[in-house]
Design an enzyme around this catalytic site. Structure first.
Site, PDB file in Angstrom:
ATOM      1  CB  VAL A  13      -6.143   6.431  -6.311  1.00  0.00           C
ATOM      2  CG1 VAL A  13      -4.962   7.330  -6.543  1.00  0.00           C
ATOM      3  CG2 VAL A  13      -6.191   5.363  -7.363  1.00  0.00           C
ATOM      4  CB  ILE A  14      -9.222   8.995  -2.942  1.00  0.00           C
ATOM      5  CG1 ILE A  14      -9.379   9.683  -4.295  1.00  0.00           C
ATOM      6  CG2 ILE A  14      -9.599   9.941  -1.787  1.00  0.00           C
ATOM      7  CD1 ILE A  14     -10.740  10.290  -4.554  1.00  0.00           C
ATOM      8  CG  LEU A  70     -10.969  29.579 -14.307  1.00  0.00           C
ATOM      9  CD1 LEU A  70     -10.093  30.268 -15.356  1.00  0.00           C
ATOM     10  CD2 LEU A  70     -12.304  29.162 -14.926  1.00  0.00           C
ATOM     11  N   GLY A 105     -11.412  23.167 -11.749  1.00  0.00           N
ATOM     12  CA  GLY A 105     -12.216  21.999 -11.387  1.00  0.00           C
ATOM     13  C   GLY A 105     -11.736  21.278 -10.139  1.00  0.00           C
ATOM     14  CB  THR A 106     -12.407  17.788  -9.016  1.00  0.00           C
ATOM     15  OG1 THR A 106     -13.826  17.905  -9.066  1.00  0.00           O
ATOM     16  CG2 THR A 106     -12.018  16.879  -7.860  1.00  0.00           C
ATOM     17  NE  ARG A 161     -14.687  23.260  -8.610  1.00  0.00           N
ATOM     18  CZ  ARG A 161     -14.702  22.434  -7.578  1.00  0.00           C
ATOM     19  NH1 ARG A 161     -14.481  22.879  -6.370  1.00  0.00           N
ATOM     20  NH2 ARG A 161     -14.932  21.146  -7.761  1.00  0.00           N
ATOM     21  CG  HIS A 174      25.849   5.926 -12.804  1.00  0.00           C
ATOM     22  ND1 HIS A 174      25.105   4.994 -12.112  1.00  0.00           N
ATOM     23  CD2 HIS A 174      26.957   6.178 -12.059  1.00  0.00           C
ATOM     24  CE1 HIS A 174      25.739   4.686 -10.990  1.00  0.00           C
ATOM     25  NE2 HIS A 174      26.856   5.399 -10.932  1.00  0.00           N
ATOM     26  CB  ALA A 234     -11.617   6.928  -0.420  1.00  0.00           C
TER      27      ALA A 234
HETATM   28  P1  NAI Z   1     -11.150   3.751  -6.388  1.00  0.00           P
HETATM   29  O1  NAI Z   1     -12.108   3.210  -7.367  1.00  0.00           O
HETATM   30  O2  NAI Z   1      -9.711   3.917  -6.757  1.00  0.00           O
HETATM   31  O3  NAI Z   1     -11.174   2.847  -5.065  1.00  0.00           O
HETATM   32  C1  NAI Z   1     -12.348   2.613  -4.336  1.00  0.00           C
HETATM   33  C2  NAI Z   1     -12.147   1.382  -3.466  1.00  0.00           C
HETATM   34  O4  NAI Z   1     -13.239   1.269  -2.558  1.00  0.00           O
HETATM   35  C3  NAI Z   1     -12.099   0.094  -4.256  1.00  0.00           C
HETATM   36  O5  NAI Z   1     -10.909  -0.580  -3.942  1.00  0.00           O
HETATM   37  C4  NAI Z   1     -13.358  -0.658  -3.807  1.00  0.00           C
HETATM   38  O6  NAI Z   1     -13.184  -2.045  -3.802  1.00  0.00           O
HETATM   39  C5  NAI Z   1     -13.545  -0.105  -2.395  1.00  0.00           C
HETATM   40  N1  NAI Z   1     -14.905  -0.224  -1.843  1.00  0.00           N
HETATM   41  C6  NAI Z   1     -16.074   0.024  -2.486  1.00  0.00           C
HETATM   42  N2  NAI Z   1     -17.118  -0.169  -1.652  1.00  0.00           N
HETATM   43  C7  NAI Z   1     -16.622  -0.552  -0.453  1.00  0.00           C
HETATM   44  C8  NAI Z   1     -17.196  -0.910   0.803  1.00  0.00           C
HETATM   45  N3  NAI Z   1     -18.516  -0.895   1.016  1.00  0.00           N
HETATM   46  N4  NAI Z   1     -16.377  -1.264   1.829  1.00  0.00           N
HETATM   47  C9  NAI Z   1     -15.034  -1.284   1.645  1.00  0.00           C
HETATM   48  N5  NAI Z   1     -14.450  -0.951   0.474  1.00  0.00           N
HETATM   49  C10 NAI Z   1     -15.221  -0.587  -0.557  1.00  0.00           C
HETATM   50  O7  NAI Z   1     -11.787   5.134  -5.910  1.00  0.00           O
HETATM   51  P2  NAI Z   1     -11.175   6.394  -5.163  1.00  0.00           P
HETATM   52  O8  NAI Z   1      -9.923   6.044  -4.449  1.00  0.00           O
HETATM   53  O9  NAI Z   1     -12.312   6.960  -4.385  1.00  0.00           O
HETATM   54  O10 NAI Z   1     -10.799   7.352  -6.358  1.00  0.00           O
HETATM   55  C11 NAI Z   1     -11.824   7.854  -7.218  1.00  0.00           C
HETATM   56  C12 NAI Z   1     -11.285   8.178  -8.586  1.00  0.00           C
HETATM   57  O11 NAI Z   1     -10.407   9.260  -8.534  1.00  0.00           O
HETATM   58  C13 NAI Z   1     -10.549   7.011  -9.200  1.00  0.00           C
HETATM   59  O12 NAI Z   1     -10.986   6.842 -10.512  1.00  0.00           O
HETATM   60  C14 NAI Z   1      -9.127   7.434  -9.165  1.00  0.00           C
HETATM   61  O13 NAI Z   1      -8.386   6.914 -10.263  1.00  0.00           O
HETATM   62  C15 NAI Z   1      -9.203   8.956  -9.209  1.00  0.00           C
HETATM   63  N6  NAI Z   1      -8.062   9.522  -8.515  1.00  0.00           N
HETATM   64  C16 NAI Z   1      -6.833   9.426  -9.087  1.00  0.00           C
HETATM   65  C17 NAI Z   1      -5.726   9.892  -8.425  1.00  0.00           C
HETATM   66  C18 NAI Z   1      -4.392   9.728  -9.060  1.00  0.00           C
HETATM   67  O14 NAI Z   1      -4.341   9.527 -10.261  1.00  0.00           O
HETATM   68  N7  NAI Z   1      -3.306   9.796  -8.325  1.00  0.00           N
HETATM   69  C19 NAI Z   1      -5.813  10.509  -7.108  1.00  0.00           C
HETATM   70  C20 NAI Z   1      -7.135  10.507  -6.588  1.00  0.00           C
HETATM   71  C21 NAI Z   1      -8.208  10.051  -7.288  1.00  0.00           C
END
Ligand code: NAI
Length: 464
Positions: free
Chosen positions: A181-182, A38, A40-41, A35, A443, A268
């Site tokens: 989460v996303i 520096l 990453g995602t 990229r 407090h 997501a």
């Molecule tokens: P995720 O794994 O958190 O959620 C994906 C969701 O999509 C699940 O609830 C699943 O049941 C649903 N899904 C799957 N296929 C589907 C379908 N065909 N129709 C409807 N729903 C469906 O994945 P997400 O939100 O994309 O995040 C990816 C990664 O990035 C995760 O491991 C997450 O922990 C990480 N992340 C962490 C953040 C944080 O720590 N604040 C912020 C953003 C991402």
């Protein structure tokens, strides 16, 4: 070409933290990153820019909903979308340049370009081949497509989190596929900007794996903020035509087929390890069934001298999990005893209110047949939260019924992502709920709610 002790492929939180720690421990270190910047995602298109957008839109929400109540009258701010994106880009720039500075300070070389591993001990970048005693793969992850649907993502109408941070304008309607989460963080951003947001989630509850009580309350609070939810529904097709998208989904309970139209669709549905182009097949590196790089307790792959950390290996795809693995591996390579405690890795969702958890959920404890007790405390009983319109949510502390040892904690409420860390420290020290309950908490702070939940594991909270 220089001979390095360590070459790391990827400069995300796993790679760059590992590099700095390697250099601090006296190892000659380089990082390969293709990229322009520096980080990453996480720094470029993930954690950091999304937090900037969450901050900006939460500020708007405060102005629209709470300012007048505090006697701050006048017109609410209007949204200058270009300026909001420029602010977000400036935040990215400050952070990515910060890593560049840290690399210089620690004498970590940045080899610019995309790296591959022709054989153990060698990393190829463009026409050059660099030598290293140890090679670490920290190449992260990419957005996964909708399982079984193979949606064509154009990053304009049908977007991943990357496109969602760069939309040309604020959409009137948005469908979010996946209530993880996303989906919820970015769904919140657009809901606060006035977009009509519908989240479609395959399972019956959002945020799978989350404590069920927290997930339920979370969905309720997000609904109050205007997000709509269709749960128990699988998306089977998403198509873009003439700048609009159509989403097809089926309700799992009766298999009925439905259709929704939207200006933007955010996919997501998880992320997948980024392993293409590294030459892993040629090396014969062992992979897991889920397409991750298989490693042992010391992050060594099946090929001697090659290691892997972060999203490309097993475990939660979290920046801080990758960072910890990076530090542990650097220490192992320097002859020390690097170690990550996977039982104490917090998870945070940066919506408003925030959601944070560490350790076991009540559902997991039940499944294991553990004897446990629950201490709950509502933020309604916290003076600071009441003053700040932040009374929604609660703390739930789980402790062993006999020993009182803290087994987990789940928080939905103000600053939950910061509050959770006192429990992380307590758990690292094997503390009992009583240890937290007997610790003086200033407090008025939100942290008093943590102490109250710990008290609730014993004789009872004071303000409940
Ligand atoms: P995720 O794994 O958190 O959620 C994906 C969701 O999509 C699940 O609830 C699943 O049941 C649903 N899904 C799957 N296929 C589907 C379908 N065909 N129709 C409807 N729903 C469906 O994945 P997400 O939100 O994309 O995040 C990816 C990664 O990035 C995760 O491991 C997450 O922990 C990480 N992340 C962490 C953040 C944080 O720590 N604040 C912020 C953003 C991402």
């Amino acid at each position: 070409m220089a001979q390095y002790d360590v070459i790391i492929i990827g400069s995300g939180p796993g790679g760059y933290v590992c590099a700095i720690r390697c250099a601090q421990l006296g190892l000659k270190t380089a990082v390969v990153e293709g990229r322009e910047t520096l980080g990453g995602t996480c720094l470029n298109v993930g954690c950091i820019p999304s937090k900037a957008m969450l901050h900006a839109t939460h500020s708007l929400h405060e102005a629209e909903h709470n300012f007048a109540k505090m006697g701050l009258k006048g017109k609410s701010p209007s949204v200058d979308w270009k300026q909001m994106l420029a602010y977000k880009d400036d935040v990215i720039g400050q952070n990515t340049k910060g890593i560049e500075f840290l690399f210089k300070k620690n004498k970590v070389d940045w080899i610019k370009g995309w790296g591959s591993i022709p054989e153990a001990g060698k990393v190829k970048v463009g026409d050059d081949t660099h030598n290293a005693k140890h090679i670490i793969i920290a190449s992260g992850s990419d957005s996964a497509n909708v399982p079984g649907a193979e949606v064509e993502i154009d990053e304009k109408v049908i977007v991943t989190s990357t496109g969602a941070l760069e939309l040309a304008s604020i959409p009137k309607t948005m469908v979010v596929v996946g209530g993880g989460v996303i989906g919820l963080e970015l769904g919140s951003v657009y809901a606060r900007l006035g977009t009509d947001v519908t989240v479609i989630e395959y399972l019956d509850a959002i945020t799978p794996g989350q404590d069920a009580e927290v997930a339920k309350q979370f969905q309720r609070l997000l609904q109050k903020q205007g997000l709509k939810f269709i749960t128990g529904a699988g998306v089977s097709k998403v198509e873009a035509k003439g700048g609009k998208a159509t989403v097809n989904y089926a309700l799992r309970k009766n298999d009925s087929q439905h259709e929704l139209k939207a200006d933007t669709v955010l996919v997501a549905t998880g992320r997948k390890p980024h392993t293409e182009g590294l030459g892993l097949d040629g090396l014969g590196i062992k992979m897991t069934k889920r397409g991750q790089i298989a490693v042992d307790d010391g992050y060594a792959t099946s090929v001697e001298g090659i290691y892997a950390i972060g999203d490309v290996i097993e475990g939660p795809m979290l920046a801080h999990k990758a960072e910890d693995e990076g530090m542990a591996l650097a220490e192992i390579l320097a002859g020390q005893a690097g170690h990550v405690n996977y039982d104490v890795i917090p998870g945070v969702i940066y919506t408003h209110p925030e959601v944070a958890s560490v350790g076991m959920t009540e559902e997991q404890l039940k499944e294991e047949g553990r004897d446990y007790k629950v201490g709950k405390f509502s933020f309604m009983g916290n003076g600071r939260a009441k003053a700040n319109f932040a009374g929604d949510g609660f703390v739930k502390m789980l402790a062993d019924a006999k020993t009182d040892r803290i087994l987990g904690c789940h928080v939905i409420g103000p600053m939950a992502g910061d509050l959770i860390h006192e429990v992380c420290v307590a758990m690292e020290f094997g503390a009992a709920a009583e240890d937290l309950a007997r610790t003086c908490h200033a407090h008025p702070t939100y942290s008093e709610a943590m102490r109250e939940a710990a008290l609730a594991c014993g004789d009872g909270a004071i303000h409940a």
